[in-house]
Write a protein that holds these residues in place. Structure first.
Motif, PDB file in Angstrom:
ATOM      1  N   UNK A  41     -33.096  31.849  32.642  1.00  0.00           N
ATOM      2  CA  UNK A  41     -33.126  30.384  32.691  1.00  0.00           C
ATOM      3  C   UNK A  41     -33.364  29.739  31.328  1.00  0.00           C
ATOM      4  N   UNK A  42     -33.854  30.510  30.345  1.00  0.00           N
ATOM      5  CA  UNK A  42     -34.035  29.958  29.001  1.00  0.00           C
ATOM      6  C   UNK A  42     -32.796  30.151  28.129  1.00  0.00           C
ATOM      7  N   UNK A  43     -31.738  30.738  28.697  1.00  0.00           N
ATOM      8  CA  UNK A  43     -30.489  30.940  27.971  1.00  0.00           C
ATOM      9  C   UNK A  43     -30.346  32.295  27.318  1.00  0.00           C
ATOM     10  N   UNK A  44     -31.422  33.083  27.285  1.00  0.00           N
ATOM     11  CA  UNK A  44     -31.322  34.421  26.699  1.00  0.00           C
ATOM     12  C   UNK A  44     -30.540  35.331  27.639  1.00  0.00           C
ATOM     13  N   UNK A  45     -29.806  36.252  27.056  1.00  0.00           N
ATOM     14  CA  UNK A  45     -28.956  37.175  27.802  1.00  0.00           C
ATOM     15  C   UNK A  45     -29.780  38.058  28.728  1.00  0.00           C
ATOM     16  N   UNK A  46     -29.355  38.211  29.974  1.00  0.00           N
ATOM     17  CA  UNK A  46     -30.011  39.089  30.949  1.00  0.00           C
ATOM     18  C   UNK A  46     -29.168  40.326  31.216  1.00  0.00           C
ATOM     19  N   UNK A  47     -27.849  40.137  31.283  1.00  0.00           N
ATOM     20  CA  UNK A  47     -26.946  41.254  31.625  1.00  0.00           C
ATOM     21  C   UNK A  47     -25.589  40.979  31.007  1.00  0.00           C
ATOM     22  N   UNK A  48     -24.895  42.042  30.591  1.00  0.00           N
ATOM     23  CA  UNK A  48     -23.516  41.886  30.122  1.00  0.00           C
ATOM     24  C   UNK A  48     -22.733  43.154  30.422  1.00  0.00           C
ATOM     25  N   UNK A  49     -21.478  42.947  30.770  1.00  0.00           N
ATOM     26  CA  UNK A  49     -20.604  44.063  31.079  1.00  0.00           C
ATOM     27  C   UNK A  49     -19.220  43.536  31.412  1.00  0.00           C
ATOM     28  N   UNK A  50     -18.495  44.312  32.195  1.00  0.00           N
ATOM     29  CA  UNK A  50     -17.147  43.901  32.604  1.00  0.00           C
ATOM     30  C   UNK A  50     -16.872  44.411  34.006  1.00  0.00           C
ATOM     31  N   UNK A  51     -15.951  43.732  34.654  1.00  0.00           N
ATOM     32  CA  UNK A  51     -15.503  44.131  35.984  1.00  0.00           C
ATOM     33  C   UNK A  51     -14.021  44.495  35.924  1.00  0.00           C
ATOM     34  N   UNK A  52     -13.622  45.394  36.809  1.00  0.00           N
ATOM     35  CA  UNK A  52     -12.215  45.708  37.035  1.00  0.00           C
ATOM     36  C   UNK A  52     -12.042  45.746  38.550  1.00  0.00           C
ATOM     37  N   UNK A  53     -11.220  44.862  39.067  1.00  0.00           N
ATOM     38  CA  UNK A  53     -10.974  44.787  40.515  1.00  0.00           C
ATOM     39  C   UNK A  53     -12.274  44.705  41.314  1.00  0.00           C
ATOM     40  N   UNK A  54     -13.183  43.816  40.885  1.00  0.00           N
ATOM     41  CA  UNK A  54     -14.428  43.513  41.599  1.00  0.00           C
ATOM     42  C   UNK A  54     -15.473  44.626  41.527  1.00  0.00           C
ATOM     43  N   UNK A  55     -15.299  45.590  40.605  1.00  0.00           N
ATOM     44  CA  UNK A  55     -16.275  46.671  40.435  1.00  0.00           C
ATOM     45  C   UNK A  55     -16.680  46.766  38.972  1.00  0.00           C
ATOM     46  N   UNK A  56     -17.968  47.095  38.744  1.00  0.00           N
ATOM     47  CA  UNK A  56     -18.444  47.258  37.376  1.00  0.00           C
ATOM     48  C   UNK A  56     -17.632  48.356  36.694  1.00  0.00           C
ATOM     49  N   UNK A  57     -17.330  48.107  35.416  1.00  0.00           N
ATOM     50  CA  UNK A  57     -16.503  49.056  34.662  1.00  0.00           C
ATOM     51  C   UNK A  57     -16.941  49.056  33.210  1.00  0.00           C
ATOM     52  N   UNK A  58     -17.052  50.253  32.622  1.00  0.00           N
ATOM     53  CA  UNK A  58     -17.406  50.358  31.214  1.00  0.00           C
ATOM     54  C   UNK A  58     -18.903  50.233  30.982  1.00  0.00           C
TER      55      UNK A  58
END
Length: 188
Positions: free
Chosen positions: A96-113
């Motif tokens: 809520x303070x704008x700091x990053x909590x999570x980052x990644x990517x999706x492929x066809x609605x599934x986490x990838x990479x």
């Protein structure tokens, strides 16, 4: 009280054109457009107090392209990429303070990479790889102060091989490592 709560555009009994809705207070709730009965183009939703809640693009009534969601004070909560109504592309979520909590990517609605999660102070909390939505390969976790917490490998979401858990001895000030194997997802 006679206030307009929705404005729609129709053509031959099909929604086609600008579309708006308002709260009883007169503040906008949602706006966008329809094309041939399906949501199309940029759509925006607002909180009751008037700040933007969410905005992104629809194509043929499916989310498509970049979407952004905000906390009620206007700080970015989430940025995601969609294709044909499913998550597909970069994804970030913020505290809520704008700091990053999570980052990644999706492929066809599934986490990838590679996915990375953070503590509220900005330190990395966890990092590892997904393949088709399943944890794969080496994963590592850290304490809020940056000290290692644990690490181990996954195959098809199951822990395998040697895993290590780290503890800091407050008296001696040394890092202690406990290790042991997993086989078929079961601690041995």
């Amino acid at each position: 009280d006679g206030a307009v709560i929705r404005q729609e555009t129709w053509d031959a009994d099909v929604l086609d054109g600008p579309w708006w809705s308002w709260a009883a207070s007169g503040m906008p709730r949602e706006a966008g457009a329809y094309g041939g009965g399906a949501r199309t183009g940029i759509w925006t939703e607002w909180y009751a107090h008037g700040m933007r809640l969410r905005e992104g693009t629809y194509e043929a009534d499916e989310r498509d392209g970049a979407w952004t969601e905000w906390w009620s004070d206007g700080i970015t909560r989430e940025e995601s990429t969609w294709a044909g109504g499913v998550l597909h592309g970069t994804y970030t979520r913020n505290f809520s303070d704008g700091k990053r909590a999570i980052e990644g990517a999706y492929a066809d609605d599934r986490e990838e990479g590679i996915w990375t999660s953070y503590w509220p102070n900005g330190q990395v909390w966890a990092e590892g790889e997904y393949d088709l939505g399943w944890r794969q390969g080496m994963w590592r976790w850290w304490e809020e102060d940056g000290q290692p917490d644990m690490e181990g490998a996954y195959v098809d979401q199951n822990p395998v091989g040697e895993w290590a858990v780290y503890l800091t001895d407050d008296v001696l000030g040394v890092l202690i490592r406990f290790a042991g194997p997993y086989d078929g997802g079961v601690r041995q």
